[in-house]
Design a protein around this motif. Structure first.
Motif, PDB file in Angstrom:
ATOM      1  N   ILE A  86       0.482  16.203   4.181  1.00 38.96           N
ATOM      2  CA  ILE A  86       0.091  14.793   4.282  1.00 38.96           C
ATOM      3  C   ILE A  86       0.770  14.129   5.477  1.00 38.96           C
ATOM      4  O   ILE A  86       0.154  13.330   6.216  1.00 38.96           O
ATOM      5  N   GLY A  87       2.037  14.434   5.701  1.00 40.33           N
ATOM      6  CA  GLY A  87       2.747  13.838   6.833  1.00 40.33           C
ATOM      7  C   GLY A  87       2.138  14.216   8.155  1.00 40.33           C
ATOM      8  O   GLY A  87       1.967  13.378   9.047  1.00 40.33           O
ATOM      9  N   LEU A  88       1.814  15.526   8.302  1.00 38.80           N
ATOM     10  CA  LEU A  88       1.210  15.956   9.564  1.00 38.80           C
ATOM     11  C   LEU A  88      -0.161  15.325   9.783  1.00 38.80           C
ATOM     12  O   LEU A  88      -0.484  14.842  10.881  1.00 38.80           O
ATOM     13  N   VAL A 108      -3.522  11.422  12.557  1.00 40.03           N
ATOM     14  CA  VAL A 108      -4.529  10.349  12.474  1.00 40.03           C
ATOM     15  C   VAL A 108      -4.010   9.064  13.116  1.00 40.03           C
ATOM     16  O   VAL A 108      -4.721   8.384  13.888  1.00 40.03           O
ATOM     17  N   ILE A 109      -2.768   8.699  12.844  1.00 43.49           N
ATOM     18  CA  ILE A 109      -2.214   7.462  13.391  1.00 43.49           C
ATOM     19  C   ILE A 109      -2.113   7.528  14.909  1.00 43.49           C
ATOM     20  O   ILE A 109      -2.450   6.588  15.626  1.00 43.49           O
ATOM     21  N   MET A 110      -1.662   8.686  15.400  1.00 42.15           N
ATOM     22  CA  MET A 110      -1.516   8.801  16.847  1.00 42.15           C
ATOM     23  C   MET A 110      -2.862   8.878  17.552  1.00 42.15           C
ATOM     24  O   MET A 110      -2.955   8.555  18.752  1.00 42.15           O
ATOM     25  N   ASN A 117      -0.665  -0.828  14.564  1.00 41.65           N
ATOM     26  CA  ASN A 117       0.783  -1.044  14.599  1.00 41.65           C
ATOM     27  C   ASN A 117       1.473   0.234  14.087  1.00 41.65           C
ATOM     28  O   ASN A 117       1.759   0.376  12.897  1.00 41.65           O
ATOM     29  N   ARG A 118       1.736   1.180  14.998  1.00 38.59           N
ATOM     30  CA  ARG A 118       2.266   2.486  14.604  1.00 38.59           C
ATOM     31  C   ARG A 118       3.691   2.392  14.069  1.00 38.59           C
ATOM     32  O   ARG A 118       4.112   3.234  13.273  1.00 38.59           O
ATOM     33  N   LEU A 119       4.413   1.390  14.513  1.00 37.03           N
ATOM     34  CA  LEU A 119       5.777   1.215  14.007  1.00 37.03           C
ATOM     35  C   LEU A 119       5.792   0.920  12.519  1.00 37.03           C
ATOM     36  O   LEU A 119       6.797   1.172  11.845  1.00 37.03           O
ATOM     37  N   VAL A 120       4.718   0.393  12.023  1.00 34.74           N
ATOM     38  CA  VAL A 120       4.608   0.114  10.585  1.00 34.74           C
ATOM     39  C   VAL A 120       3.869   1.229   9.869  1.00 34.74           C
ATOM     40  O   VAL A 120       4.251   1.654   8.768  1.00 34.74           O
ATOM     41  N   LEU A 121       2.830   1.748  10.510  1.00 33.22           N
ATOM     42  CA  LEU A 121       2.001   2.753   9.849  1.00 33.22           C
ATOM     43  C   LEU A 121       2.741   4.077   9.636  1.00 33.22           C
ATOM     44  O   LEU A 121       2.583   4.734   8.589  1.00 33.22           O
ATOM     45  N   LEU A 122       3.552   4.526  10.603  1.00 33.82           N
ATOM     46  CA  LEU A 122       4.244   5.815  10.459  1.00 33.82           C
ATOM     47  C   LEU A 122       5.219   5.813   9.276  1.00 33.82           C
ATOM     48  O   LEU A 122       5.202   6.758   8.464  1.00 33.82           O
ATOM     49  N   PRO A 123       6.094   4.839   9.113  1.00 40.58           N
ATOM     50  CA  PRO A 123       6.949   4.844   7.909  1.00 40.58           C
ATOM     51  C   PRO A 123       6.152   4.776   6.621  1.00 40.58           C
ATOM     52  O   PRO A 123       6.529   5.380   5.615  1.00 40.58           O
ATOM     53  N   VAL A 124       5.051   4.015   6.672  1.00 34.83           N
ATOM     54  CA  VAL A 124       4.230   3.916   5.460  1.00 34.83           C
ATOM     55  C   VAL A 124       3.642   5.271   5.099  1.00 34.83           C
ATOM     56  O   VAL A 124       3.637   5.702   3.927  1.00 34.83           O
ATOM     57  N   VAL A 125       3.151   6.023   6.100  1.00 34.21           N
ATOM     58  CA  VAL A 125       2.573   7.350   5.836  1.00 34.21           C
ATOM     59  C   VAL A 125       3.647   8.319   5.352  1.00 34.21           C
ATOM     60  O   VAL A 125       3.422   9.125   4.429  1.00 34.21           O
ATOM     61  N   LEU A 126       4.826   8.254   5.955  1.00 33.53           N
ATOM     62  CA  LEU A 126       5.923   9.125   5.513  1.00 33.53           C
ATOM     63  C   LEU A 126       6.304   8.840   4.067  1.00 33.53           C
ATOM     64  O   LEU A 126       6.465   9.765   3.255  1.00 33.53           O
ATOM     65  N   GLY A 127       6.417   7.541   3.736  1.00 33.49           N
ATOM     66  CA  GLY A 127       6.734   7.183   2.353  1.00 33.49           C
ATOM     67  C   GLY A 127       5.637   7.616   1.406  1.00 33.49           C
ATOM     68  O   GLY A 127       5.916   8.089   0.290  1.00 33.49           O
ATOM     69  N   ALA A 128       4.383   7.448   1.840  1.00 33.21           N
ATOM     70  CA  ALA A 128       3.270   7.866   0.991  1.00 33.21           C
ATOM     71  C   ALA A 128       3.277   9.377   0.782  1.00 33.21           C
ATOM     72  O   ALA A 128       3.002   9.879  -0.320  1.00 33.21           O
TER      73      ALA A 128
END
Length: 536
Positions: free
Chosen positions: A29-31, A36-38, A444-455
């Motif tokens: 999921i992280g990868l 997707v975000i990038m 806003n990748r600064l917000v989306l990346l931590p959210v994806v990692l937490g998810a």
């Protein structure tokens, strides 16, 4: 509390058994989420600010002369209804966004997307509006915002002009209609008056009757005065001699100077002057007035004195004639043979003729006025009917004329209002022209990346829990007894060797390393994103 803690520890032990499955899910999921975000395209936001100035000096100056709608309410409604499908279609054509559109479906999708992405918001009570739009291409975003600003201004001005033209056209049509109605009503009133010229009627009937009666009374009074004046002249003529004797200054046959005629010229002048005064007074007063009676009394005395002089003169002449006859001498020339026309008598005759003519004229006038009054009184039964008909005609005419005048006033007011709109009652000011932000506003990748990692970590924990519940494992006899309801008589413990402990330790280190690698990878991505944002 101990039971709860024991149950939690039991769940954790069960989930720990499936930790590798959770780690794999977290990495997958992280990868996927990171990729997707990038790969999400950067979007740039274009914005503009418009100020609508509705506080014009013309509004208080033209109060009462021009129609002044609620400009603030109109602008507010315009801002709410601007982003509609017809306006967005115009916007697409203005910004050339339909170049790449091939099918109707693509066009509809583009319109729906623009309706969702376009933002026109008010910043409060100051009529300040913000226009924003985000797009992957900065130039296209700026062009769309510029087109929307133009459309906003043109919609405000065009709507006013269209409303003014529609109102003017409607008023002009109504004015033409009422002109025809007014002309028809005027013709009906004119025909009614022409038809009833010789009949009483209208609102001035009683006034006409009263005026005619007043004229009749004035004519009767004038006739009475003229009759009294005529009668006075007749009485004066009856007491006046037609002829007068005068002095010849000649000698008779005997050489004696003939006797002169009676000298009454002074009395005649006084009588004539008083008669003129009496005529003047009779024009204003009646014969019973004290001044008229006094003058007539004086005239009577003067006429008596004049008659007495004439009688004395006649007696003297008769005595001289008798003496001459007795002595046998020729009779003296009689002054009666040398009598002249009396000028006073002649003046009185002329005045009497004028008075007779005036009496005849006034008699005819009185008869005419009396005939008019009689005719108007005889026709009085037609008055209510004629007045009712005339009132109906006049009422219709007044209503239509009032409506016509109001429409003309409204037309002028609409013209002034249109001129006011052309002069700029509401002024659109572009406070900030359309500009594009130099940095991407989304994603806003600064917000989306931590959210994806937490998810990813949360989903991995959830997978472990689900697997532990699908294949439960009992870690002590108490849990087994509670689950089966059968008492546990005993348990066999497992002896762990040193090799097994080393293997387990390596596995734990590997698990922690895998989880740490995932977190470190995301930390590296965040650092890269921060660096890219600063360098943008």
């Amino acid at each position: 509390m101990d039971d709860l803690l024991r149950m939690v520890l039991s769940y954790l032990r069960s989930m720990w058994s499936y930790r590798w499955a959770g780690l794999i899910v977290a990495w997958v999921i992280g990868l996927v989420g990171a990729v997707v975000i990038m790969q999400l395209p950067d979007k740039y936001e274009a914005s503009a600010k418009i100020y609508v100035d509705t506080q014009s000096l013309l509004r208080p100056l033209m109060s009462g002369l021009a129609i002044q709608p609620n400009i603030d309410q109109q602008i507010n409604m315009l801002s709410r209804t601007l982003i509609t499908r017809p306006n967005v279609e115009k916007l697409i054509r203005m910004s050339d966004m339909d170049i790449d559109v091939k099918t109707k479906k693509e066009r509809d999708e583009l319109i729906d997307t623009l309706i969702k992405d376009l933002k026109l918001s008010s910043s409060g009570r100051d009529n300040l509006y913000n226009v924003t739009y985000s797009n992957e291409q900065p130039n296209k975003a700026q062009k769309v915002v510029q087109s929307l600003v133009t459309l906003f201004v043109e919609s405000g001005l065009g709507g006013k002009r269209q409303d003014a033209d529609t109102a003017r056209k409607f008023i002009e049509e109504q004015i033409k209609s009422y002109e025809a109605k007014l002309l028809e009503a005027e013709n009906r009133v004119k025909e009614f008056r022409l038809k009833n010229l010789d009949r009483p009627g209208g609102n001035d009937y009683f006034g006409s009757l009263s005026a005619t009666q007043g004229q009749l009374k004035e004519a009767q009074l004038a006739l009475s005065e003229a009759t009294n004046s005529r009668d006075a002249l007749r009485r004066q003529i009856a007491g006046e001699e037609p002829t007068l004797a005068f002095d010849f200054g000649t000698t008779g046959q005997t050489g004696d100077t003939s006797a002169a005629g009676p000298n009454t010229s002074d009395l005649d002048q006084r009588i004539s002057a008083m008669n003129n005064d009496v005529e003047a007074l009779l024009q204003r007063y009646t014969a019973a007035h004290p001044d008229v009676a006094t003058l007539r009394s004086r005239i009577t005395k003067l006429e008596a004195e004049r008659a007495e002089r004439i009688e004395q003169f006649k007696a003297t002449m008769a005595e001289q004639a008798s003496k001459a006859k007795a002595s046998g001498s020729p009779a003296p020339v009689t002054p009666l043979a040398n009598m002249s026309n009396n000028p006073v008598y002649q003046q009185l005759k002329v005045a009497l003729a004028e008075s007779e003519a005036q009496v005849a004229s006034l008699t005819a006038r009185v008869a005419e006025y009396a005939s008019r009054v009689t005719k108007m009184k005889d026709s009085a039964r037609l008055v209510p009917e004629l007045e009712a008909e005339f009132a109906q005609l006049n009422r219709d005419y007044e209503i239509q004329r009032e409506n016509y005048n109001q429409l003309v006033a409204r037309r002028e007011s609409a013209s002034i209002s249109e001129e006011m709109d052309a002069s700029g009652v509401a002024e659109f000011r572009l406070i900030e022209p359309p500009r594009v932000s130099p940095k991407a506003v989304s994603p806003n990748r600064l917000v989306l990346l931590p959210v994806v990692l937490g998810a990813a970590i949360a989903i991995a924990i959830g997978i472990c829990f689900v697997l532990s519940q699908m294949r439960p494992v009992f870690h002590d006899g108490r849990d087994l007894a509670e689950a089966t309801g059968v008492p546990v008589l005993g348990s066999v413990s497992m002896l762990v060797s040193d090799d097994f402990k080393r293997v387990e330790r390596r596995r734990q280190i590997t698990f922690i390393g895998g989880l740490g690698s995932l977190i470190a990878s995301y930390a590296a991505l965040l650092a890269f994103v921060v660096l890219a944002v600063r360098n943008a």
